[in-house]
Design a protein around this motif. Structure first.
Motif, mmCIF file in Angstrom:
data_model
loop_
_atom_site.group_PDB
_atom_site.id
_atom_site.type_symbol
_atom_site.label_atom_id
_atom_site.label_comp_id
_atom_site.label_asym_id
_atom_site.label_seq_id
_atom_site.Cartn_x
_atom_site.Cartn_y
_atom_site.Cartn_z
ATOM 1 N N GLY A 32 0.809 -1.216 0.000
ATOM 2 C CA GLY A 32 0.000 0.000 0.000
ATOM 3 C C GLY A 32 0.844 1.268 0.000
ATOM 4 O O GLY A 32 0.680 2.129 -0.872
ATOM 5 N N PRO A 33 1.765 1.448 0.955
ATOM 6 C CA PRO A 33 2.626 2.631 0.964
ATOM 7 C C PRO A 33 3.468 2.764 -0.306
ATOM 8 O O PRO A 33 3.702 3.874 -0.782
ATOM 9 C CB PRO A 33 3.516 2.392 2.192
ATOM 10 N N ALA A 34 3.912 1.635 -0.846
ATOM 11 C CA ALA A 34 4.721 1.690 -2.066
ATOM 12 C C ALA A 34 3.888 2.199 -3.234
ATOM 13 O O ALA A 34 4.356 3.031 -4.034
ATOM 14 C CB ALA A 34 5.286 0.304 -2.375
ATOM 15 N N GLU A 35 2.648 1.730 -3.321
ATOM 16 C CA GLU A 35 1.759 2.179 -4.394
ATOM 17 C C GLU A 35 1.429 3.661 -4.223
ATOM 18 O O GLU A 35 1.412 4.426 -5.198
ATOM 19 C CB GLU A 35 0.469 1.353 -4.390
ATOM 20 N N LEU A 36 1.195 4.058 -2.987
ATOM 21 C CA LEU A 36 0.902 5.462 -2.704
ATOM 22 C C LEU A 36 2.074 6.354 -3.104
ATOM 23 O O LEU A 36 1.897 7.407 -3.735
ATOM 24 C CB LEU A 36 0.593 5.620 -1.214
ATOM 25 N N ALA A 37 3.276 5.936 -2.751
ATOM 26 C CA ALA A 37 4.463 6.723 -3.085
ATOM 27 C C ALA A 37 4.660 6.814 -4.594
ATOM 28 O O ALA A 37 5.067 7.855 -5.127
ATOM 29 C CB ALA A 37 5.692 6.091 -2.431
ATOM 30 N N GLU A 38 4.336 5.731 -5.299
ATOM 31 C CA GLU A 38 4.505 5.739 -6.762
ATOM 32 C C GLU A 38 3.495 6.670 -7.428
ATOM 33 O O GLU A 38 3.845 7.419 -8.344
ATOM 34 C CB GLU A 38 4.356 4.311 -7.302
ATOM 35 N N TRP A 39 2.258 6.664 -6.950
ATOM 36 C CA TRP A 39 1.260 7.583 -7.515
ATOM 37 C C TRP A 39 1.633 9.029 -7.217
ATOM 38 O O TRP A 39 1.444 9.912 -8.057
ATOM 39 C CB TRP A 39 -0.136 7.270 -6.971
ATOM 40 N N ALA A 40 2.178 9.264 -6.030
ATOM 41 C CA ALA A 40 2.607 10.620 -5.679
ATOM 42 C C ALA A 40 3.741 11.068 -6.602
ATOM 43 O O ALA A 40 3.791 12.227 -7.037
ATOM 44 C CB ALA A 40 3.047 10.672 -4.219
ATOM 45 N N ARG A 41 4.643 10.152 -6.899
ATOM 46 C CA ARG A 41 5.767 10.494 -7.775
ATOM 47 C C ARG A 41 5.289 10.811 -9.189
ATOM 48 O O ARG A 41 5.723 11.790 -9.812
ATOM 49 C CB ARG A 41 6.766 9.318 -7.812
ATOM 50 N N ILE A 42 4.376 10.000 -9.700
ATOM 51 C CA ILE A 42 3.868 10.221 -11.058
ATOM 52 C C ILE A 42 3.082 11.523 -11.135
ATOM 53 O O ILE A 42 3.201 12.292 -12.107
ATOM 54 C CB ILE A 42 2.995 9.026 -11.494
ATOM 55 N N THR A 43 2.290 11.776 -10.094
ATOM 56 C CA THR A 43 1.517 13.026 -10.071
ATOM 57 C C THR A 43 2.442 14.233 -10.082
ATOM 58 O O THR A 43 2.214 15.211 -10.812
ATOM 59 C CB THR A 43 0.615 13.065 -8.828
ATOM 60 N N GLN A 44 3.499 14.160 -9.276
ATOM 61 C CA GLN A 44 4.478 15.243 -9.238
ATOM 62 C C GLN A 44 5.190 15.384 -10.581
ATOM 63 O O GLN A 44 5.491 16.488 -11.043
ATOM 64 C CB GLN A 44 5.501 14.979 -8.126
ATOM 65 N N LEU A 45 5.455 14.278 -11.219
ATOM 66 C CA LEU A 45 6.141 14.275 -12.518
ATOM 67 C C LEU A 45 5.323 15.008 -13.577
ATOM 68 O O LEU A 45 5.883 15.697 -14.446
ATOM 69 C CB LEU A 45 6.399 12.823 -12.951
ATOM 70 N N LEU A 46 4.006 14.884 -13.497
ATOM 71 C CA LEU A 46 3.128 15.483 -14.503
ATOM 72 C C LEU A 46 2.614 16.865 -14.104
ATOM 73 O O LEU A 46 1.960 17.542 -14.913
ATOM 74 C CB LEU A 46 1.923 14.567 -14.761
ATOM 75 N N ALA A 47 2.923 17.286 -12.880
ATOM 76 C CA ALA A 47 2.393 18.563 -12.378
ATOM 77 C C ALA A 47 2.832 19.726 -13.274
ATOM 78 O O ALA A 47 3.998 19.838 -13.657
ATOM 79 C CB ALA A 47 2.867 18.801 -10.952
ATOM 80 N N GLY A 48 1.867 20.590 -13.599
ATOM 81 C CA GLY A 48 2.163 21.790 -14.381
ATOM 82 C C GLY A 48 2.426 21.524 -15.839
ATOM 83 O O GLY A 48 2.931 22.415 -16.554
#
Length: 214
Positions: A32-48
């Motif tokens: 669960g935490p690993a999946e959460l961290a990966e989604w956070a990373r992808i979201t940050q990658l696409l931000a802006g």
């Protein structure tokens, strides 16, 4: 996947994480935490940006895939090497049973095969295999014709085997018509005290080396 879709997936992962935290059997699940961290990373990658997420262009994902491929290749190589060692150990054992081991030249890697035969015997030293390797090393047979292989043997063979080989090499130089079959005491000396056997071999080498003083 766009930034909006990634952000929605991140929120979904956060919700799942909150739900899991309420269940004792899921609270310590690392997925669960690993999946959460990966989604956070992808979201940050696409931000802006208006970019669409593509795993092919994600250096982190590609690095992980490359690491996984390298690990799989390493495991495959280890398996092939283990199979090679086992097959060679079977071959040497068959030669021993036929009484023809002494007529066989060693191959590259037989030092490890020697350890495999010892392991199969429950840790007991395989005296005949050790003598075979020592004789081959002393006479520079098989892969020991290569100076690099002889040098490598110093770090692969056990001290008694190396001492036995050193004694055989110098004794057959001292007595030109000496045959290794006439020198069984060399193995006994090396087994009893490999350090003393090494010192004896070095001393005798000095005695037959031109320009040296014994």
């Amino acid at each position: 996947m766009t930034h909006t879709e990634a952000a929605a997936a991140l929120e979904g992962a956060r919700f799942e994480a909150r739900q899991d935290s309420r269940h004792e059997d899921l609270a310590n699940d690392e997925r669960g935490p690993a999946e959460l961290a990966e989604w956070a990373r992808i979201t940050q990658l696409l931000a802006g940006t208006d970019d669409v997420y593509d795993p092919q262009g994600d250096v982190v994902v590609q690095a992980e895939l490359a690491a996984d491929a390298a690990a799989a290749a390493a495991r495959e190589a280890e398996l092939r090497e283990a199979q090679r060692i086992a097959a060679r150990a079977d071959e040497l054992q068959a030669l021993r049973e036929l009484g023809t081991l002494e007529q066989t030249e060693p191959h590259t890697g037989d030092e490890v095969v020697r350890d495999e035969l010892t392991r199969r015997a429950g840790g007991y030293v395989q005296a005949d295999v050790d003598a075979w390797l020592a004789r081959a090393l002393a006479a520079r047979l098989g892969h020991y014709r290569d100076p690099a292989a002889r040098e490598a043997a110093a770090g692969l063979l056990h001290p008694p085997v190396l001492a036995h080989a050193a004694l055989l090499a110098v004794l057959t130089q001292l007595v030109a018509d000496a045959d290794v079959d006439q020198l069984p005491f060399a193995a006994r000396l090396a087994t009893a005290d490999s350090e003393a056997a090494d010192e004896l071999a070095a001393f005798l080498t000095r005695a037959i080396t031109p320009g040296s003083r014994a």
